[in-house]
Design an enzyme around this catalytic site. Structure first.
Site, PDB file in Angstrom:
ATOM      1  N   HIS A 147      40.505  27.413  45.714  1.00 59.55           N
ATOM      2  CA  HIS A 147      40.552  25.992  46.049  1.00 59.55           C
ATOM      3  C   HIS A 147      41.975  25.554  46.383  1.00 59.55           C
ATOM      4  O   HIS A 147      42.932  26.300  46.187  1.00 59.55           O
ATOM      5  CB  HIS A 147      39.991  25.145  44.901  1.00 59.55           C
ATOM      6  N   CYS A 179      41.222  30.139  38.361  1.00 59.65           N
ATOM      7  CA  CYS A 179      40.995  30.058  39.805  1.00 59.65           C
ATOM      8  C   CYS A 179      42.195  30.559  40.598  1.00 59.65           C
ATOM      9  O   CYS A 179      43.283  30.737  40.068  1.00 59.65           O
ATOM     10  CB  CYS A 179      40.710  28.613  40.202  1.00 59.65           C
TER      11      CYS A 179
END
Length: 189
Positions: free
Chosen positions: A149, A165
């Protein structure tokens, strides 16, 4: 007069130094408008064959040690390299093979239970917007709660700063998002 000339030349060299430093970190594989000097020396071109048994529609390698994401198109005509943020600790790092299972522009964010245990000040939910830690685009991996992301906090790129992440500059995740289909194969090392 000689002292003044020496002072002026030294001052000019000092003012030119940031431009020289920027020129030294340029990399032929780097595509983007927001280079980082924290880890550019570790960026190395990779071969897809060293990480995947076959080419997929797209192949993505996230290298947590060099803090770089590698992208190969199916016909290998396009290879891209992006600086990333990576998980804060090895315990938060998931390694192995997965794929992109869905994509979202303007993602919302719900911290996991373990994130809220580590930081009770986190909100229970955050809608899309400029304060959202997932940035402008998110690609969800086959593992629950793991994503590639964007981030609005550009200080995180090039560092161990995520809860699991892989983060990219918003401009770069938008580019990657536009060329990566659902089903793309992903490997985290």
């Amino acid at each position: 007069m000689t002292q003044r000339r020496t002072f002026l030349l030294a001052g000019g060299a000092f003012l030119a130094a940031p431009g020289v430093l920027r020129a030294q970190v340029s990399d032929p594989w780097f595509r983007g408008n927001a280079p980082t000097r924290r880890n550019m020396s570790s960026f190395r071109a990779q071969r897809w064959e060293d990480h995947f048994s076959k080419r997929g529609v797209v192949s993505i390698l996230a290298d947590t040690s060099s803090r770089a994401l590698h992208y190969w198109s199916a016909d290998l005509s396009d290879y891209r390299l992006y600086p990333t943020s990576v998980p804060m600790t090895d315990e938060l790092t998931r390694r192995g093979y997965t794929s992109i299972v869905r994509k979202r522009v303007g993602p919302d964010w719900t911290p996991t239970v373990s994130m809220r245990e580590r930081n009770p000040d986190l909100p229970a939910y955050m809608p899309p917007g400029p304060d959202n830690p997932l940035g402008t685009h998110a690609m969800y991996l086959g593992w629950p709660a793991y994503l590639i992301h964007g981030t609005h906090d550009t200080r995180k790129i090039g560092r161990r700063s995520s809860s699991g992440c892989i983060g990219l500059y918003n401009e770069m995740i938008a580019e990657l998002f536009s060329i990566t289909p659902v089903g793309a194969q992903v490997r985290l090392i």
